[in-house]
Write a protein that holds these residues in place. Structure first.
Motif, PDB file in Angstrom:
ATOM      1  N   THR A  16      39.007  37.262  37.780  1.00  0.00           N
ATOM      2  CA  THR A  16      39.310  38.577  37.748  1.00  0.00           C
ATOM      3  C   THR A  16      40.443  38.852  38.635  1.00  0.00           C
ATOM      4  N   ASN A  17      41.228  37.918  39.149  1.00  0.00           N
ATOM      5  CA  ASN A  17      42.224  38.376  40.155  1.00  0.00           C
ATOM      6  C   ASN A  17      43.278  37.175  40.224  1.00  0.00           C
ATOM      7  N   THR A  19      47.724  36.610  41.238  1.00  0.00           N
ATOM      8  CA  THR A  19      48.725  36.941  41.995  1.00  0.00           C
ATOM      9  C   THR A  19      49.750  36.126  41.636  1.00  0.00           C
ATOM     10  N   THR A  31      35.097  38.616  40.309  1.00  0.00           N
ATOM     11  CA  THR A  31      34.196  39.623  40.928  1.00  0.00           C
ATOM     12  C   THR A  31      32.947  39.739  39.942  1.00  0.00           C
ATOM     13  N   ASN A 143      45.081  42.808  38.638  1.00  0.00           N
ATOM     14  CA  ASN A 143      43.740  43.053  38.724  1.00  0.00           C
ATOM     15  C   ASN A 143      43.117  43.182  37.369  1.00  0.00           C
ATOM     16  N   ASP A 145      38.979  44.270  35.482  1.00  0.00           N
ATOM     17  CA  ASP A 145      37.378  44.579  35.551  1.00  0.00           C
ATOM     18  C   ASP A 145      37.010  45.026  34.418  1.00  0.00           C
ATOM     19  N   TRP A 158      37.314  46.839  43.127  1.00  0.00           N
ATOM     20  CA  TRP A 158      38.325  46.267  43.639  1.00  0.00           C
ATOM     21  C   TRP A 158      38.579  46.349  45.234  1.00  0.00           C
ATOM     22  N   SER A 161      36.268  43.742  46.852  1.00  0.00           N
ATOM     23  CA  SER A 161      36.599  42.480  46.456  1.00  0.00           C
ATOM     24  C   SER A 161      38.052  42.140  47.219  1.00  0.00           C
ATOM     25  N   HIS A 164      41.229  41.263  45.305  1.00  0.00           N
ATOM     26  CA  HIS A 164      41.737  42.324  44.550  1.00  0.00           C
ATOM     27  C   HIS A 164      42.510  43.703  45.336  1.00  0.00           C
ATOM     28  N   ASN A 167      45.621  42.739  46.778  1.00  0.00           N
ATOM     29  CA  ASN A 167      46.630  43.129  45.654  1.00  0.00           C
ATOM     30  C   ASN A 167      47.138  44.724  45.755  1.00  0.00           C
TER      31      ASN A 167
END
Length: 203
Positions: A16-17, A19, A31, A143, A145, A158, A161, A164, A167
């Motif tokens: 879920t993340n 970059t 997450t 990100n 979710d 977020w 986490s 996240h 970010n």
């Protein structure tokens, strides 16, 4: 080109993340994807009112909450046994309708096809989606979710986490688009995407 991934830890089977800052993709940590929403409670995410033009009320609220923590600073992390760490204030983000459309498109795609990942089943990455939209950047982060029913809950998840949150607190990123998709007939119902970019421009 960013091809290096230095963290592939997956604590809940779903990424879920991600970059891309034109340097290194350093966080692909999952997450919580547990479906805790057993009621159809989303009836207020509409266009109009005090919203960013072209955005829904929920999307605008996520943007507002994100800038609020960038303004004040925030303790990042705490979930999955991570130790929260202070991140100081950074410059506020600007809304970007193109990034919003990319974010919404991914949230909608995840909802309609019932998958949950940064990459589509065909392998399209966030970078590909930006490129397909004609958007070029000097770096991006995304990100995602699912399941939270309101902006406050998704932003809090977020924050807790670490990846996240970092970010959201990345001072090198200048613009943000938020996409929220809702469908009562799919497992997670609510799908959220934040698409960050540094100085985005069009071809």
């Amino acid at each position: 080109t960013n091809t290096t991934d230095t963290n592939t830890t997956d604590t809940n089977t779903t990424d879920t993340n991600t970059t891309d800052t034109n340097t290194t993709d350093t966080n692909t940590t999952d997450t919580n994807t547990t479906d805790t929403n057993t009621a159809d409670t989303n009836t207020t995410d509409t266009n109009g009112g005090d919203t960013i033009p072209g955005w829904t009320a929920f999307e605008s609220r996520v943007f507002e909450l994100t800038n609020a923590i960038r303004s004040s600073g925030v303790m990042c992390g705490g979930s999955f046994g991570t130790t929260p760490e202070w991140r100081p204030s950074v410059p506020l983000l600007e809304p970007h309708i193109g990034l919003r459309d990319v974010a919404y498109g991914h949230s909608e795609d995840m909802g309609l096809r019932e998958f949950y990942a940064h990459d589509t089943p065909e392998g399209l990455t966030p970078g590909h989606r930006l490129q397909n939209a004609g958007i070029r950047t000097y770096g991006w982060s995304e990100n995602i979710d699912a399941t939270p029913t309101n902006p406050e809950d998704v932003v809090q998840r977020w924050i807790e986490s670490k990846g996240h949150c970092e970010n959201m607190m990345n001072g090198n990123l200048t613009h943000l688009g938020v996409g929220h998709f809702y469908d009562a007939n799919v497992r997670y119902r609510n799908f959220w995407t934040q698409m960050f970019a540094r100085n985005p421009y069009y071809d």
